[in-house]
Design an enzyme around this catalytic site. Structure first.
Site, PDB file in Angstrom:
ATOM      1  N   ARG A  53     139.659 -10.977 -58.938  1.00  0.00           N
ATOM      2  CA  ARG A  53     140.428 -12.225 -59.084  1.00  0.00           C
ATOM      3  C   ARG A  53     140.984 -12.659 -57.739  1.00  0.00           C
ATOM      4  NH1 ARG A  53     145.035 -11.134 -61.777  1.00  0.00           N
ATOM      5  NH2 ARG A  53     144.740  -8.915 -62.142  1.00  0.00           N
ATOM      6  N   ASP A  68     141.284   2.924 -59.887  1.00  0.00           N
ATOM      7  CA  ASP A  68     142.695   2.659 -59.595  1.00  0.00           C
ATOM      8  C   ASP A  68     142.945   2.952 -58.116  1.00  0.00           C
ATOM      9  OD1 ASP A  68     145.412   2.533 -59.367  1.00  0.00           O
ATOM     10  OD2 ASP A  68     145.852   4.009 -60.932  1.00  0.00           O
ATOM     11  N   ASN A  92     142.630  -4.909 -50.262  1.00  0.00           N
ATOM     12  CA  ASN A  92     143.240  -6.124 -50.798  1.00  0.00           C
ATOM     13  C   ASN A  92     144.044  -5.889 -52.075  1.00  0.00           C
ATOM     14  OD1 ASN A  92     143.249  -9.195 -51.546  1.00  0.00           O
ATOM     15  ND2 ASN A  92     142.248  -8.179 -53.272  1.00  0.00           N
ATOM     16  N   TYR A 103     157.981  -4.619 -53.207  1.00  0.00           N
ATOM     17  CA  TYR A 103     156.789  -5.301 -52.682  1.00  0.00           C
ATOM     18  C   TYR A 103     156.888  -5.451 -51.158  1.00  0.00           C
ATOM     19  CZ  TYR A 103     153.206  -8.986 -52.287  1.00  0.00           C
ATOM     20  OH  TYR A 103     152.103  -9.720 -51.931  1.00  0.00           O
ATOM     21  N   VAL A 104     158.047  -5.883 -50.682  1.00  0.00           N
ATOM     22  CA  VAL A 104     158.233  -6.095 -49.241  1.00  0.00           C
ATOM     23  C   VAL A 104     158.105  -4.762 -48.488  1.00  0.00           C
ATOM     24  CG1 VAL A 104     159.871  -6.780 -47.453  1.00  0.00           C
ATOM     25  CG2 VAL A 104     159.598  -8.187 -49.494  1.00  0.00           C
ATOM     26  N   ALA A 105     158.700  -3.702 -49.051  1.00  0.00           N
ATOM     27  CA  ALA A 105     158.593  -2.380 -48.403  1.00  0.00           C
ATOM     28  C   ALA A 105     157.123  -1.974 -48.321  1.00  0.00           C
ATOM     29  CB  ALA A 105     159.399  -1.352 -49.177  1.00  0.00           C
ATOM     30  N   LYS A 121     154.486  -3.941 -48.210  1.00  0.00           N
ATOM     31  CA  LYS A 121     153.724  -4.805 -47.292  1.00  0.00           C
ATOM     32  C   LYS A 121     154.137  -4.576 -45.827  1.00  0.00           C
ATOM     33  CE  LYS A 121     151.081  -6.709 -50.314  1.00  0.00           C
ATOM     34  NZ  LYS A 121     149.640  -6.394 -50.314  1.00  0.00           N
ATOM     35  N   ILE A 173     149.802 -18.198 -51.773  1.00  0.00           N
ATOM     36  CA  ILE A 173     148.421 -18.560 -52.086  1.00  0.00           C
ATOM     37  C   ILE A 173     148.311 -18.749 -53.599  1.00  0.00           C
ATOM     38  CG2 ILE A 173     145.996 -17.866 -51.820  1.00  0.00           C
ATOM     39  CD1 ILE A 173     147.520 -18.082 -49.096  1.00  0.00           C
TER      40      ILE A 173
HETATM   41  P1  NAP Z   1     145.765 -11.154 -58.153  1.00  0.00           P
HETATM   42  O1  NAP Z   1     145.220 -12.504 -58.390  1.00  0.00           O
HETATM   43  O2  NAP Z   1     146.834 -10.638 -59.053  1.00  0.00           O
HETATM   44  O3  NAP Z   1     144.518 -10.104 -58.145  1.00  0.00           O
HETATM   45  C1  NAP Z   1     144.774  -8.749 -57.899  1.00  0.00           C
HETATM   46  C2  NAP Z   1     143.478  -7.992 -57.806  1.00  0.00           C
HETATM   47  O4  NAP Z   1     143.799  -6.618 -57.516  1.00  0.00           O
HETATM   48  C3  NAP Z   1     142.692  -7.964 -59.113  1.00  0.00           C
HETATM   49  O5  NAP Z   1     141.310  -7.929 -58.818  1.00  0.00           O
HETATM   50  C4  NAP Z   1     143.135  -6.648 -59.759  1.00  0.00           C
HETATM   51  O6  NAP Z   1     142.180  -6.072 -60.639  1.00  0.00           O
HETATM   52  C5  NAP Z   1     143.265  -5.769 -58.527  1.00  0.00           C
HETATM   53  N1  NAP Z   1     144.166  -4.640 -58.707  1.00  0.00           N
HETATM   54  C6  NAP Z   1     145.483  -4.647 -59.018  1.00  0.00           C
HETATM   55  N2  NAP Z   1     145.950  -3.390 -59.080  1.00  0.00           N
HETATM   56  C7  NAP Z   1     144.908  -2.579 -58.815  1.00  0.00           C
HETATM   57  C8  NAP Z   1     144.744  -1.164 -58.728  1.00  0.00           C
HETATM   58  N3  NAP Z   1     145.761  -0.329 -58.935  1.00  0.00           N
HETATM   59  N4  NAP Z   1     143.517  -0.688 -58.443  1.00  0.00           N
HETATM   60  C9  NAP Z   1     142.464  -1.514 -58.220  1.00  0.00           C
HETATM   61  N5  NAP Z   1     142.556  -2.853 -58.282  1.00  0.00           N
HETATM   62  C10 NAP Z   1     143.767  -3.373 -58.577  1.00  0.00           C
HETATM   63  O7  NAP Z   1     146.364 -10.998 -56.682  1.00  0.00           O
HETATM   64  P2  NAP Z   1     146.165 -11.933 -55.372  1.00  0.00           P
HETATM   65  O8  NAP Z   1     147.210 -12.969 -55.406  1.00  0.00           O
HETATM   66  O9  NAP Z   1     144.737 -12.310 -55.229  1.00  0.00           O
HETATM   67  O10 NAP Z   1     146.596 -10.897 -54.229  1.00  0.00           O
HETATM   68  C11 NAP Z   1     145.639 -10.131 -53.499  1.00  0.00           C
HETATM   69  C12 NAP Z   1     146.356  -9.431 -52.352  1.00  0.00           C
HETATM   70  O11 NAP Z   1     146.975 -10.420 -51.519  1.00  0.00           O
HETATM   71  C13 NAP Z   1     147.478  -8.506 -52.803  1.00  0.00           C
HETATM   72  O12 NAP Z   1     147.542  -7.374 -51.960  1.00  0.00           O
HETATM   73  C14 NAP Z   1     148.714  -9.358 -52.623  1.00  0.00           C
HETATM   74  O13 NAP Z   1     149.886  -8.587 -52.443  1.00  0.00           O
HETATM   75  C15 NAP Z   1     148.347 -10.131 -51.375  1.00  0.00           C
HETATM   76  N6  NAP Z   1     149.094 -11.375 -51.209  1.00  0.00           N
HETATM   77  C16 NAP Z   1     149.005 -12.373 -52.116  1.00  0.00           C
HETATM   78  C17 NAP Z   1     149.734 -13.539 -51.911  1.00  0.00           C
HETATM   79  C18 NAP Z   1     149.690 -14.705 -52.863  1.00  0.00           C
HETATM   80  O14 NAP Z   1     150.418 -15.670 -52.644  1.00  0.00           O
HETATM   81  N7  NAP Z   1     148.850 -14.679 -53.900  1.00  0.00           N
HETATM   82  C19 NAP Z   1     150.555 -13.661 -50.782  1.00  0.00           C
HETATM   83  C20 NAP Z   1     150.623 -12.618 -49.876  1.00  0.00           C
HETATM   84  C21 NAP Z   1     149.879 -11.470 -50.092  1.00  0.00           C
HETATM   85  P3  NAP Z   1     142.153  -6.460 -62.236  1.00  0.00           P
HETATM   86  O15 NAP Z   1     141.570  -7.853 -62.330  1.00  0.00           O
HETATM   87  O16 NAP Z   1     141.272  -5.450 -62.874  1.00  0.00           O
HETATM   88  O17 NAP Z   1     143.579  -6.410 -62.686  1.00  0.00           O
END
Ligand code: NAP
Length: 247
Positions: free
Chosen positions: A15, A63, A90, A155-157, A159, A188
């Site tokens: 996703r 996981d 990611n 979360y901040v800790a 990152k 995002i």
């Molecule tokens: P998202 O839409 O919630 O997607 C998260 C993805 O990570 C999914 O594919 C999920 O798999 C997978 N996942 C979650 N926990 C997992 C685990 N324990 N083992 C393996 N896979 C796992 O998140 P996103 O917004 O795309 O974020 C992606 C990254 O960018 C994250 O590290 C997030 O902290 C960082 N980020 C996001 C934003 C933002 O604004 N969105 C901003 C800054 C940083 P499933 O589909 O199977 O659940």
């Protein structure tokens, strides 16, 4: 085709940002094993989307918090793709709360999924990268890891920890031609940020000079750059992709 015949592992590829990264790498000639936690159906869909491309794409349920699952993922990638050249860490989650109300369980859960996962996959792939004297590692952090955020201490800790791990690994691995960098996205549009209410979104947007939220593709293009030979002389850096929110 910036990554022709390269092979990558991307965690959390079903996703949002991870899915955009899988697509970006594949469109640039890179074969990919992506991991996920629970979305079997999305994984199969993503595999099928690329059946006509000249690359191999495999989903692997693992996981990211588990070191043995990381080792199994790398073994699977080497079997299916013949090796690994690129690792994109990611996968990530949020469990937001004020410090007073945050449970120990939610703190540990987020640290394990977001920070220990980076340790797990980096360590699991390292022997491969060191022996071939080549590797690109891109870790997805967040701008809040640079500036902090009320209600997101766990979360901040995690990152901020990813940034520290990135810089230390960059120094440790540079002599073996392994580049380690971070991308720090701002807000995002994904499922993760879909939980924010209108007031929270408005407050964040008022601090974005480019006056829009980011798209997953804004992040995946930065990841592509850092995985490509265009970034061979860049290591230990944090590239913010946030519309100018943090400068
Ligand atoms: P998202 O839409 O919630 O997607 C998260 C993805 O990570 C999914 O594919 C999920 O798999 C997978 N996942 C979650 N926990 C997992 C685990 N324990 N083992 C393996 N896979 C796992 O998140 P996103 O917004 O795309 O974020 C992606 C990254 O960018 C994250 O590290 C997030 O902290 C960082 N980020 C996001 C934003 C933002 O604004 N969105 C901003 C800054 C940083 P499933 O589909 O199977 O659940």
């Amino acid at each position: 085709m910036k990554l022709l015949n390269k092979r990558a592992v991307v965690t959390g590829g079903t996703r949002g940002i991870g899915k955009a990264i899988v697509k970006e790498l594949a469109e640039n000639g890179c074969s990919v094993v992506f991991t996920y936690f629970s979305s079997d159906e999305s994984a199969r869909q993503l595999e099928n989307e690329f059946s006509n491309y000249n690359v191999k794409i495999f989903g692997f349920k693992a996981d990211a918090s588990s070191f043995s699952a990381a080792e199994e993922t790398i073994k699977f990638a080497i079997e299916k793709l013949g090796g690994v050249d690129i690792l994109v860490n990611n996968a990530g989650i949020t469990k937001d709360n004020l410090m007073l109300r945050m449970t120990e369980q939610d703190f540990d859960h987020v640290i394990n999924a977001n920070l220990k996962s980076v340790f797990n996959y980096t360590k699991a792939v390292l022997k491969t990268f060191l022996s071939q004297r080549y590797g690109k590692i891109v870790n997805i952090s967040s701008v809040v890891g640079l500036i902090g955020n009320a209600g997101q201490s766990n979360y901040v800790a995690s990152k901020a920890g990813v940034i520290g791990l990135t810089k230390s690994n960059a120094k440790e691995l540079a002599s073996r031609n392994v580049n380690v960098n971070c991308v720090a996205p701002g807000l995002i549009e994904t499922d993760m940020t879909g939980k924010l209410n209108e007031h929270q979104r408005g407050t964040i947007l008022s601090n974005v000079p480019l006056r829009r939220f980011g798209k997953p593709e804004d992040v995946s293009k930065a990841v592509l750059f850092l995985c490509s030979s265009d970034a061979d002389y860049i290591t230990g850096q944090v590239l913010t992709v946030d519309g100018g929110m943090v400068m």
